[in-house]
Design a protein around this motif. Structure first.
Motif, PDB file in Angstrom:
ATOM      1  N   TYR A 172      36.089  44.375  34.007  1.00  0.00           N
ATOM      2  CA  TYR A 172      35.024  44.398  34.951  1.00  0.00           C
ATOM      3  C   TYR A 172      35.517  43.344  36.274  1.00  0.00           C
ATOM      4  O   TYR A 172      36.068  42.689  36.065  1.00  0.00           O
ATOM      5  N   LEU A 173      34.720  43.480  37.142  1.00  0.00           N
ATOM      6  CA  LEU A 173      34.418  42.517  38.284  1.00  0.00           C
ATOM      7  C   LEU A 173      35.849  42.149  39.146  1.00  0.00           C
ATOM      8  O   LEU A 173      36.278  40.951  39.100  1.00  0.00           O
ATOM      9  N   THR A 174      36.623  43.107  39.076  1.00  0.00           N
ATOM     10  CA  THR A 174      37.889  42.795  39.798  1.00  0.00           C
ATOM     11  C   THR A 174      37.753  41.863  41.217  1.00  0.00           C
ATOM     12  O   THR A 174      37.078  42.237  42.015  1.00  0.00           O
ATOM     13  N   PRO A 175      38.385  40.774  41.348  1.00  0.00           N
ATOM     14  CA  PRO A 175      38.387  39.959  42.487  1.00  0.00           C
ATOM     15  C   PRO A 175      38.903  40.661  43.634  1.00  0.00           C
ATOM     16  O   PRO A 175      39.960  41.667  43.434  1.00  0.00           O
ATOM     17  N   VAL A 176      38.879  40.346  44.859  1.00  0.00           N
ATOM     18  CA  VAL A 176      39.199  40.609  46.011  1.00  0.00           C
ATOM     19  C   VAL A 176      40.842  39.956  46.108  1.00  0.00           C
ATOM     20  O   VAL A 176      40.691  38.695  45.528  1.00  0.00           O
ATOM     21  N   PRO A 177      41.783  40.423  46.402  1.00  0.00           N
ATOM     22  CA  PRO A 177      41.991  41.727  47.204  1.00  0.00           C
ATOM     23  C   PRO A 177      42.247  43.032  46.194  1.00  0.00           C
ATOM     24  O   PRO A 177      42.817  44.041  46.943  1.00  0.00           O
ATOM     25  N   LEU A 178      41.875  42.938  45.009  1.00  0.00           N
ATOM     26  CA  LEU A 178      42.315  44.093  44.031  1.00  0.00           C
ATOM     27  C   LEU A 178      41.147  44.614  43.727  1.00  0.00           C
ATOM     28  O   LEU A 178      41.203  45.612  42.821  1.00  0.00           O
ATOM     29  N   ARG A 179      40.051  44.550  44.357  1.00  0.00           N
ATOM     30  CA  ARG A 179      38.941  45.252  44.363  1.00  0.00           C
ATOM     31  C   ARG A 179      38.844  46.872  44.049  1.00  0.00           C
ATOM     32  O   ARG A 179      39.613  47.197  45.023  1.00  0.00           O
ATOM     33  N   GLY A 180      38.226  47.428  43.130  1.00  0.00           N
ATOM     34  CA  GLY A 180      38.456  48.867  42.878  1.00  0.00           C
ATOM     35  C   GLY A 180      39.539  49.143  41.817  1.00  0.00           C
ATOM     36  O   GLY A 180      39.429  50.240  41.252  1.00  0.00           O
ATOM     37  N   GLN A 181      40.266  48.203  41.604  1.00  0.00           N
ATOM     38  CA  GLN A 181      41.126  48.608  40.199  1.00  0.00           C
ATOM     39  C   GLN A 181      40.539  47.856  39.271  1.00  0.00           C
ATOM     40  O   GLN A 181      39.578  47.256  39.293  1.00  0.00           O
ATOM     41  N   ARG A 182      41.234  48.358  37.988  1.00  0.00           N
ATOM     42  CA  ARG A 182      41.046  47.817  36.687  1.00  0.00           C
ATOM     43  C   ARG A 182      41.214  46.142  36.875  1.00  0.00           C
ATOM     44  O   ARG A 182      42.276  45.850  37.243  1.00  0.00           O
ATOM     45  N   ASN A 183      40.209  45.514  36.307  1.00  0.00           N
ATOM     46  CA  ASN A 183      40.557  43.850  36.281  1.00  0.00           C
ATOM     47  C   ASN A 183      41.293  43.778  34.932  1.00  0.00           C
ATOM     48  O   ASN A 183      41.133  44.395  34.058  1.00  0.00           O
ATOM     49  N   GLU A 184      42.153  42.630  34.972  1.00  0.00           N
ATOM     50  CA  GLU A 184      42.819  42.082  34.007  1.00  0.00           C
ATOM     51  C   GLU A 184      42.998  40.744  33.845  1.00  0.00           C
ATOM     52  O   GLU A 184      42.822  39.973  34.901  1.00  0.00           O
ATOM     53  N   PRO A 185      43.274  39.984  32.681  1.00  0.00           N
ATOM     54  CA  PRO A 185      43.447  38.409  32.861  1.00  0.00           C
ATOM     55  C   PRO A 185      44.277  37.962  33.750  1.00  0.00           C
ATOM     56  O   PRO A 185      44.038  36.946  34.492  1.00  0.00           O
ATOM     57  N   ALA A 186      45.479  38.644  34.171  1.00  0.00           N
ATOM     58  CA  ALA A 186      46.162  37.875  35.135  1.00  0.00           C
ATOM     59  C   ALA A 186      45.577  37.792  36.426  1.00  0.00           C
ATOM     60  O   ALA A 186      46.166  37.053  37.191  1.00  0.00           O
ATOM     61  N   TYR A 187      44.583  38.384  36.749  1.00  0.00           N
ATOM     62  CA  TYR A 187      44.238  38.400  38.119  1.00  0.00           C
ATOM     63  C   TYR A 187      43.113  37.130  38.282  1.00  0.00           C
ATOM     64  O   TYR A 187      42.546  36.831  39.161  1.00  0.00           O
ATOM     65  N   VAL A 188      43.157  36.304  36.920  1.00  0.00           N
ATOM     66  CA  VAL A 188      42.019  35.110  37.118  1.00  0.00           C
ATOM     67  C   VAL A 188      42.548  34.178  38.200  1.00  0.00           C
ATOM     68  O   VAL A 188      41.855  33.300  38.748  1.00  0.00           O
ATOM     69  N   ARG A 189      43.882  34.141  38.629  1.00  0.00           N
ATOM     70  CA  ARG A 189      44.307  33.341  39.583  1.00  0.00           C
ATOM     71  C   ARG A 189      43.629  33.399  40.994  1.00  0.00           C
ATOM     72  O   ARG A 189      43.309  32.603  41.605  1.00  0.00           O
ATOM     73  N   TYR A 190      42.974  34.600  41.343  1.00  0.00           N
ATOM     74  CA  TYR A 190      42.468  34.956  42.594  1.00  0.00           C
ATOM     75  C   TYR A 190      40.756  34.392  42.426  1.00  0.00           C
ATOM     76  O   TYR A 190      40.543  33.666  43.461  1.00  0.00           O
TER      77      TYR A 190
END
Ligand code: NI
Length: 259
Positions: A209-227
């Motif tokens: 859930y709660l995908t950060p910008v700039p990937l909002r709209g996609q599925r979230n995953e742990p790799a995106y914690v850097r945003y």
């Protein structure tokens, strides 16, 4: 400097990862996310989190009954949680709390199940992961009422006001922020985050859930914690490298993971 990030709250057990879980875990490692905590929302998901934690040494598990699921908790759920928490890779009791936004469980049952799990965490001396949504008044009152039997823990995906965050900090809690801090209308989340001392700050994805910008709209995953990390570094006026190190140390301390 090579960054080592700790995603302090994700749901890799979620069915949204069923088709590519191993790949998502590989991408997480490639992105420098060297550890994560996979958080349960009921007994079956807590068991799946623990399975993952036993399969991968860099994944940790939390076991607990979410307020949404409170109404379906079996009579012996506390015994079952106790057994899960006896496993070395199960590092926290969560996620637990109150959710009056969805009200999927009646509020009196949410409160009872929250209270029982706080007591269990206190007795077992394990940290709690708190989910509080549109219920900060009651949650704060419940936590304050048991100030002398309060487990350590984290306010996850924090949505509290800056004023209330200060109170949670005084109670000894860590505070964690997820993707919403990167959203356009994040002013109140940003000002709440600014009141958190760096040594109490955690980062998380709450993926899928709660995908950060700039990937909002996609599925979230742990790799995106850097945003989330990069935004927090900007909010706190420190470098991403420095904040990665601090938030990783904080997560290790909260979850009592030896360095
Ligand atoms: Ni969660």
């Amino acid at each position: 400097m090579i960054m080592q990030l700790f995603d302090s709250h994700c749901h890799l057990d979620d069915e949204k990862f069923d088709l590519d879980r191993a790949e998502a875990i590989a991408r997480m490692r490639e992105a420098g996310v060297t550890r994560c905590t996979c958080v349960g929302s009921d007994l079956p998901s807590s068991r799946r989190c623990l399975d993952l934690a036993q399969q991968y040494d860099f994944i940790y598990a939390a076991a607990g009954v979410h307020p949404h699921e409170a109404k379906d908790a079996p009579a012996d759920y506390l015994e079952q949680l106790k057994a899960l928490l006896a496993q070395p890779k199960c590092v926290a009791l969560g996620e637990i709390g109150l959710d009056y936004y969805y009200d999927f469980s009646p509020r009196d049952i949410q409160k009872q199940v929250f209270s029982e799990q706080l007591e269990l965490a206190w007795q077992l001396d394990v940290p709690v992961i708190l989910h509080i949504r549109d219920a900060h008044g009651d949650a704060y009152d419940m936590l304050r009422a048991r100030a002398d039997r309060l487990p350590q823990g984290v306010i996850h995906c924090c949505s509290a006001s800056a004023e209330l965050v200060r109170e949670y900090i005084k109670m000894g809690f860590y505070v964690s922020f997820a993707g919403p801090i990167t959203f356009k209308k994040a002013a109140s989340v940003v000002s709440a985050s600014q009141t958190v001392p760096l040594e109490r700050l955690l980062i998380e994805t709450d993926s899928p859930y709660l995908t950060p910008v700039p990937l909002r709209g996609q599925r979230n995953e742990p790799a995106y914690v850097r945003y989330v990390l990069e935004k927090q570094a900007e909010v706190h006026g420190v470098s991403a490298e420095e904040l990665a190190q601090i938030t990783t140390q904080n997560a290790m301390r909260l979850y009592r993971i030896p360095a």
